[in-house]
Each structure stands twice: as structure tokens, then as C-alpha cells.
Design a protein around this motif. Structure first.
Motif, short mmCIF file in Angstrom:
data_model
loop_
_atom_site.label_atom_id
_atom_site.label_comp_id
_atom_site.label_asym_id
_atom_site.label_seq_id
_atom_site.Cartn_x
_atom_site.Cartn_y
_atom_site.Cartn_z
N GLU A 38 24.25 20.55 -0.59
CA GLU A 38 23.53 21.10 0.15
C GLU A 38 22.57 21.89 -0.46
O GLU A 38 23.01 22.43 -1.70
N LYS A 87 21.91 20.11 6.14
CA LYS A 87 21.43 18.49 5.88
C LYS A 87 20.36 17.87 6.56
O LYS A 87 19.83 17.27 6.31
N GLU A 109 30.13 20.60 -4.21
CA GLU A 109 30.80 19.87 -3.25
C GLU A 109 29.89 19.19 -1.87
O GLU A 109 30.38 18.04 -1.69
N THR A 110 29.16 19.93 -1.40
CA THR A 110 28.52 19.45 -0.10
C THR A 110 27.20 18.86 -0.71
O THR A 110 26.48 18.41 0.57
N ASP A 160 24.85 22.67 -3.89
CA ASP A 160 26.28 23.14 -4.08
C ASP A 160 26.85 21.63 -4.45
O ASP A 160 26.74 20.62 -3.67
#
Length: 203
Positions: A46, A99, A43-44, A41
Motif C-alpha cells: 500500500e 488498494k 508487506e501490503t 509498505d
């Protein structure tokens, strides 16, 4: 001859990056011909998907095997009633990491939480899930720990149960967290092409 470590293999692999649909997609080609594909991802950061493919015995492309993420349903060849399909009420195991933890979800397990036992079989390098009503039994390994040759830790496992889904978590050891952090920094340096401007030259 020393066995090449997983970190070294990752560093030596040929990596290509593609930014598409809010995801960073990475393709790894290892010296032994194995391929690994990951999706993160944007943005994250992950990890959403990790899958593997190796050449078949005849040298053709093998099927992708999903390690993290949902296994896509294979297209049904015909709509006839002779097609054998998996019962949609069967328990389904998928891995979706966070995470800080490796995490597995098993859907379609309608039993109360106190029926479940989740334990680490250190000698067999796997996690075992069983129910006291003998309705469910599952054994699976953690490939990330196997690749890095790290021991399994009984105290790293926890589980919860809600909405007919058992969620098993295994706290990532610091060695894995460090490796993932270093790898992510390296992946972010790759010049990811946006879909549509891929160089189609054959190598």
C-alpha cells in the motif's frame, strides 16, 4: 505535438529505490526537473506517502508538498509565545489511500453524519464537502485523475463519519488500478539498496 502521457512520464523518469524500516522508498526525477517521492509498505504494497518537489523560481530546492500521507509538522523556530501555530482543534485533511480507493480523512469534525454533503463537481474536476450548518466547506481535486486525464464519476464517491472524523472515499477507476499494478511490478524490479550502502557518487 502530442502531450506526453502520465504513464510515459513515469516510465521515462529516473527512479532510485531504497528499502528501509519495512518500507520501499522510491525517488523519481522527471525530465522537467520535478521530483516525486513515494513510500510503500513492503508487506501490503500500500502507498503510505507521496510527495512532490520542484525547483524554486531562483533555481534552489523547493519545499516538499505532500499529496498522500501526513504532512509533517514543521519544526517550531522558537518556543516563545509569539509563534503563530495552527489551532489543534481545526479540521485537518489528510489523504490515505487503500488498494481500491482514494481516501481522505478530515479530523475534528464533531457534527452528525446527516449534516454532511459530499458531491462531485465534474466541471471543476473536484470533490466538494459542505455542511448544512455552514460550519465546514472544502474543495479538493484528485491529482491522480487529473494526471491521467480521466473524468470524475459521481457514483464513485461515498463517505462515513465516526469519532469526529469524516472519511471520504473515491473508488479508483480500472485505468488507475491497472496503472498502479504495472508501476508496482516495475518498482519491485528496481534494485533497492538497503539504507547504509547507498552509492554516494554525484551524478
Amino acid at each position: 505535438m502530442a502531450v506526453q502521457s502520465w504513464t510515459d512520464m513515469l516510465k521515462a523518469s529516473k527512479k532510485t529505490a531504497l528499502i528501509h524500516d519495512g518500507k520501499r522508498k522510491i525517488h523519481y526525477l522527471f525530465k522537467d526537473g520535478k521530483e516525486m517521492a513515494e513510500e510503500y509498505d513492503l508487506e501490503t504494497d500500500e502507498l503510505i506517502v507521496r510527495k512532490w518537489r520542484q525547483k524554486s523560481t531562483l533555481g534552489g530546492q523547493g519545499q516538499w508538498q505532500v499529496e498522500v500521507g501526513e504532512q509533517l509538522a514543521s519544526p517550531v523556530a522558537s518556543s516563545g509565545s509569539d509563534v503563530i501555530k495552527e489551532n489543534c482543534s481545526n479540521p485537518v485533511l489528510t489523504r490515505k489511500d487503500t488498494k481500491t480507493s482514494f481516501q481522505w480523512r478530515i479530523r475534528n469534525l464533531p457534527y452528525p453524519k446527516d449534516v454532511f454533503g459530499v458531491l462531485v463537481e465534474a466541471s471543476e474536476r473536484c470533490i466538494v464537502i459542505k455542511t448544512s450548518n455552514k460550519k465546514y466547506y472544502k474543495k479538493f481535486s484528485i491529482p491522480d485523475l487529473d494526471r491521467s486525464q480521466l473524468p470524475l464519476d459521481c457514483s464513485a464517491v461515498s463517505f462515513t463519519h465516526a469519532n469526529n472524523t469524516l472519511i471520504v472515499s473515491y473508488k479508483k477507476p480500472k485505468e488507475i488500478l491497472t496503472l498502479e499494478q504495472e508501476l508496482l511490478q516495475e518498482l519491485k524490479k528496481l534494485k533497492g539498496t538497503a539504507e547504509g550502502d547507498i552509492d554516494c557518487k554525484t551524478q
